[in-house]
Design an enzyme around this catalytic site. Structure first.
Site, short mmCIF file in Angstrom:
data_model
loop_
_atom_site.label_atom_id
_atom_site.label_comp_id
_atom_site.label_asym_id
_atom_site.label_seq_id
_atom_site.Cartn_x
_atom_site.Cartn_y
_atom_site.Cartn_z
N CYS A 48 0.84 -1.19 0.00
CA CYS A 48 0.00 0.00 0.00
C CYS A 48 0.88 1.24 0.00
O CYS A 48 2.00 1.23 0.49
CB CYS A 48 -0.94 0.08 1.19
SG CYS A 48 -1.97 -1.37 1.39
N ARG B 281 3.13 0.18 -5.31
CA ARG B 281 2.99 -0.46 -4.00
C ARG B 281 1.69 -1.25 -3.86
O ARG B 281 1.43 -1.85 -2.83
CB ARG B 281 3.06 0.61 -2.89
CG ARG B 281 4.32 1.45 -2.95
CD ARG B 281 4.31 2.50 -1.88
NE ARG B 281 4.53 1.91 -0.57
CZ ARG B 281 5.73 1.68 -0.05
NH1 ARG B 281 6.81 2.00 -0.74
NH2 ARG B 281 5.86 1.14 1.13
N TRP C 220 -2.95 -2.60 -1.55
CA TRP C 220 -2.67 -4.00 -1.85
C TRP C 220 -3.37 -4.77 -0.73
O TRP C 220 -2.99 -4.67 0.43
CB TRP C 220 -1.17 -4.28 -1.86
CG TRP C 220 -0.85 -5.70 -2.21
CD1 TRP C 220 -0.80 -6.23 -3.47
CD2 TRP C 220 -0.53 -6.76 -1.31
NE1 TRP C 220 -0.47 -7.57 -3.39
CE2 TRP C 220 -0.29 -7.93 -2.08
CE3 TRP C 220 -0.41 -6.86 0.08
CZ2 TRP C 220 0.04 -9.15 -1.53
CZ3 TRP C 220 -0.07 -8.08 0.64
CH2 TRP C 220 0.15 -9.21 -0.17
N ASN D 161 -0.74 1.69 5.83
CA ASN D 161 0.09 0.71 5.12
C ASN D 161 0.71 -0.20 6.18
O ASN D 161 1.49 0.27 7.00
CB ASN D 161 1.18 1.46 4.32
CG ASN D 161 2.34 0.58 3.87
OD1 ASN D 161 3.44 1.06 3.68
ND2 ASN D 161 2.10 -0.69 3.69
N GLY D 162 0.32 -1.47 6.18
CA GLY D 162 0.87 -2.39 7.17
C GLY D 162 -0.18 -3.40 7.60
O GLY D 162 -1.23 -3.52 6.96
N GLU E 295 13.62 -18.91 -11.78
CA GLU E 295 13.27 -17.56 -12.22
C GLU E 295 12.37 -17.60 -13.46
O GLU E 295 11.41 -16.84 -13.55
CB GLU E 295 14.57 -16.77 -12.49
CG GLU E 295 14.39 -15.36 -13.01
CD GLU E 295 13.66 -14.41 -12.07
OE1 GLU E 295 13.43 -14.76 -10.89
OE2 GLU E 295 13.30 -13.29 -12.52
N LYS F 152 8.65 -15.99 -13.60
CA LYS F 152 8.26 -14.96 -14.58
C LYS F 152 6.98 -15.39 -15.32
O LYS F 152 6.06 -14.60 -15.48
CB LYS F 152 9.34 -14.72 -15.62
CG LYS F 152 10.52 -13.89 -15.29
CD LYS F 152 10.30 -12.46 -14.95
CE LYS F 152 10.03 -12.33 -13.48
NZ LYS F 152 11.11 -11.91 -12.65
N GLU G 58 3.94 -15.20 -12.89
CA GLU G 58 3.51 -13.84 -12.53
C GLU G 58 2.84 -13.13 -13.68
O GLU G 58 1.88 -12.40 -13.49
CB GLU G 58 4.71 -12.94 -12.21
CG GLU G 58 5.61 -13.34 -11.16
CD GLU G 58 6.70 -12.29 -10.95
OE1 GLU G 58 6.51 -11.48 -10.05
OE2 GLU G 58 7.71 -12.29 -11.66
N HIS H 240 11.79 -37.59 -8.48
CA HIS H 240 11.40 -37.87 -7.09
C HIS H 240 9.97 -37.40 -6.79
O HIS H 240 9.64 -37.16 -5.64
CB HIS H 240 12.40 -37.22 -6.13
CG HIS H 240 13.78 -37.79 -6.25
ND1 HIS H 240 14.10 -39.04 -5.80
CD2 HIS H 240 14.90 -37.29 -6.82
CE1 HIS H 240 15.38 -39.28 -6.06
NE2 HIS H 240 15.89 -38.23 -6.69
N LYS I 115 4.99 -3.96 -6.33
CA LYS I 115 6.42 -3.86 -6.57
C LYS I 115 7.21 -3.81 -5.28
O LYS I 115 8.38 -4.18 -5.24
CB LYS I 115 6.69 -2.61 -7.42
CG LYS I 115 8.10 -2.45 -7.91
CD LYS I 115 8.36 -3.36 -9.08
CE LYS I 115 9.81 -3.37 -9.51
NZ LYS I 115 10.17 -4.65 -10.15
C1 F6R Z 1 9.52 -11.20 -9.24
C2 F6R Z 1 9.64 -10.13 -8.26
C3 F6R Z 1 9.54 -10.47 -6.83
C4 F6R Z 1 10.62 -9.73 -6.05
C5 F6R Z 1 10.44 -9.97 -4.54
C6 F6R Z 1 11.53 -9.29 -3.74
O1 F6R Z 1 9.50 -10.72 -10.54
O2 F6R Z 1 9.81 -9.00 -8.62
O3 F6R Z 1 9.62 -11.84 -6.62
O4 F6R Z 1 11.87 -10.19 -6.48
O5 F6R Z 1 9.20 -9.48 -4.13
O6 F6R Z 1 11.49 -7.91 -3.92
P1 F6R Z 1 12.73 -7.02 -3.58
O7 F6R Z 1 13.84 -7.41 -4.50
O8 F6R Z 1 12.27 -5.62 -3.79
O9 F6R Z 1 13.11 -7.30 -2.15
#
Ligand code: F6R
Length: 637
Positions: free
Chosen positions: A2, A27, A100, A126-127, A504, A508, A511, A527, A632
């Site tokens: 948030c 956020r 969020w 926010n929290g 990764e 990707k 997401e 396994h 983000k």
């Molecule tokens: C994936 C992604 C998330 C962040 C994770 C950590 O594309 O962006 O998995 O890597 O939330 O975020 P940071 O790096 O900001 O601690």
């Protein structure tokens, strides 16, 4: 997560709040809302969805009232709406929020700001308040009713109870905070006073000091749009803002001295340029970021690595390294473990930050704990770093944001990845810059121990050229990847240094396209995961050979595991180098990357996987830059 904003001064609050919310949308974007103080009344407008839907609701309100002349329209323009429109046009004090969702689904009702029962106090948050059910029950016993499912509504109604007892704004807030268990950045307005009250614990909150106006926001970039004078609120501080004054208190009500920082305004505006999405733009920025990092690190291989000269320790003093990170940053850390153990011979463990605090902490002064975080604000990573710090470990941070909590915690042992602003919620250039930072760190650690890595440094300097070449192939990847857009499950496999890249790649795809995808070490598939394989589950392998015995063994075994998947009828894809002929009889789809040896391939192998996720998400019409349910900056544990 948030984001919260606030303004008090002599300008139209609505515009400042909406612009602030737009810059905080990274956020969270489940809903947005503002509360405006006008003529001793609080006016709230909120809407489920992104800021754009709040903005159009506000525009609609303004248009309906200003153009209405006939009777039915007049009826529609209730007094309430007229008040709202007046507040929108005139109010110069307000707070805003982009959400969020944590407690309660995304909906208009659960959107912030939340009001007390009388509607004369509004709060944004926010929290997460862990003990809100307990307080809610007590308030319900007193007859208080709740309309939302949020913890925030409980807090504003709890605050209101103390105000009703005649306490001052600050004393009532102190009473509330003394009872709360959890994380918060709060901003509150009260119809009776032309002031904004703030408080914070574990969630970020800054105040921007202007001339006869003051601003608040969850990050400094947002207030830096208006002023370079910034106060970073500390945990358990309360602030009271009027247009020309800021007062700071601790939880006991003692006045605290203001520490005003003069910060330079760096442009926080990123443009998409010719690209359809920020994600695509950020993928294309990777060659420039990688080149810059390498140039800053060393120009010739015989020079020592220069980009970690700020560290206050030598790796020769370190017995063990522990990484703490989340998501993509965790995957980068797994690559780092491989490289540091390979080249610097220091034992490394990698922890998902949120798990780190769930285990006994065994750290001493010769243990180095490195937090990796693009945002520098991830609550799980912050908590892990703090717990290692209090157990006596040495702390270091690799982050993309200099002005961040994680950077501050680890000072002076910091490395800032020069990836620049990453707007797209899914990480691309920040991830590959973290991986490169860990190559450099592994070399630095080896150098501190007197090990000679000139050949490795020479090899690493070839990366910018190869990354340019792989990005030039973007169009070649489009058609082969789109053949797989309609599958519902994927497995991503690899071994060794590319196992984290399989993780990764799966993340990707998940997401961006909402297709279920899981990464596994290739050898682990037999396994259990192999049970799900059939013609409906494509398996993508990363199979890169190398000159050393270790690399070659890993490569051969990766191919054998891919054969096992193919024997179960799974459509099979591989990321392989141009010169690799072995893959031709094994895989249905061969995605070629320029020749590179396995040890140096993780960054290069990542790029086609970014395109895989992008092309499929785009084809399926998903929101590429702001996928559902994500944010983000993840500021809750
Ligand atoms: C994936 C992604 C998330 C962040 C994770 C950590 O594309 O962006 O998995 O890597 O939330 O975020 P940071 O790096 O900001 O601690």
């Amino acid at each position: 997560m948030c984001g919260i904003v606030g303004y008090i001064g002599n300008k139209a609050a609505k515009d400042i709040l909406l612009n602030g919310l737009k810059s905080l949308e990274y956020r969270g974007y489940d809903s947005a809302g503002i509360a405006l103080l006008d003529e001793g009344r609080i006016n709230v407008i909120k809407s489920q969805g992104k800021i754009a839907s709040l903005e159009s609701k506000i525009n609609q309100l303004q248009n309906v009232t200003s153009t209405s002349s006939n009777k039915p329209e007049k009826e529609f323009n209730s007094i309430l709406q007229e008040r709202l429109v007046n507040a929108i046009n005139k109010s110069n004090c307000g707070i805003g929020h982009t959400r969020w969702a944590t407690h309660g689904k995304p909906s208009d009702i659960n959107s912030h700001p939340h009001l007390n029962t009388a509607g004369n106090i509004a709060l944004v948050h926010n929290g997460i308040i862990k003990n809100f059910y307990e307080i809610k029950r007590e308030l319900e016993e007193d007859g208080v009713e709740f309309i939302s499912e949020t913890d925030t509504e409980v807090v504003v109604k709890f605050y209101s109870k103390f105000k009703d007892q005649g306490l001052s704004d600050i004393d009532a807030f102190r009473k509330v905070l003394q009872r709360l268990d959890g994380s918060y950045a709060f901003a509150l307005i009260n119809a009776d006073s032309q002031k904004i009250i703030l408080a914070k614990n574990q969630s970020p909150l800054v105040i921007g000091i202007g001339d006869n106006e003051n601003f608040i926001a969850s990050d400094s970039a947002t207030v830096l749009e208006h002023t370079e004078k910034v106060i970073k609120l500390k945990d358990l501080q309360i602030a009271e803002l009027s247009a020309n004054d800021v007062k700071l208190f601790d939880l006991d009500g003692n006045t605290v001295k203001l520490e005003v920082h003069h910060m330079h305004q760096v442009s926080s505006v990123a443009e998409k340029g010719p690209y359809k999405h920020f994600l695509l733009k950020e993928i294309h920025e990777q060659p420039a970021v990688i080149s810059k990092m390498l140039l800053d690190a060393y120009s010739v291989a015989t020079e020592p690595i220069a980009c970690f000269n700020n560290l206050d320790f030598k790796f020769s003093q370190i017995d063990k390294i522990s990484f703490v990170a989340c998501g993509s940053a965790y995957h980068a850390a797994l690559v780092g473990k491989y490289l540091i153990e390979l080249w610097a011979k220091i034992p490394v463990e990698v922890n998902i930050a949120s798990e780190f605090c769930s285990f006994p902490v065994l750290h001493g002064k010769n243990n180095l704990v490195i937090g990796i975080s693009q945002s520098g604000e991830t609550a799980d990573t912050i908590a892990a770093i703090k717990s290692a710090q209090s157990a006596g470990a040495k702390i270091m941070a690799i982050t993309n944001k200099q002005d961040s909590a994680i950077f501050d915690l680890a000072k002076p042992n910091t490395y800032v990845t020069p990836a620049g602003i990453e707007v797209s919620v899914a990480s691309t250039k920040a991830f590959t810059s973290q991986v490169l930072a860990l190559y450099l760190l592994a070399i630095k650690a080896a150098e501190d121990k007197g090990l000679d890595l000139i050949d490795i440094k020479d090899e690493l300097h070839k990366l910018p050229l190869v990354i340019d070449q792989v990005i030039e192939r973007a169009d070649d990847y489009h058609a082969p990847f789109l053949k797989y857009a309609n599958y519902r499950d994927f497995l991503f496999l690899s071994r060794g240094v590319n196992y984290p890249i399989a993780l990764e790649g799966a993340l990707k795809l998940k997401e961006l396209s909402y297709i279920h995808a899981t990464g596994y070490p290739s050898g682990e598939m037999k396994h259990g995961p192999i049970a799900i394989l059939d013609q409906n589950v494509p398996v993508l392998s990363i199979a890169i050979d190398g000159a050393s015995e270790l690399e070659h063994n890993v490569y051969k075994k990766t191919l054998s595991n891919a054969e096992e998947a193919r024997a179960r009828m799974s459509p099979s894809l591989v990321i392989a180098c141009d010169s690799n002929r072995d893959v031709e009889n094994i895989f249905d789809e061969i995605i070629r990357i320029p020749n590179i040896s396995q040890f140096f391939s993780p960054i290069i192998a990542t790029i086609p996987l970014q395109f895989l996720a992008y092309y499929i998400a785009e084809h399926l019409g998903k929101d590429v830059d702001q996928p559902r349910n994500l944010a983000k900056s993840v500021t809750v544990e």
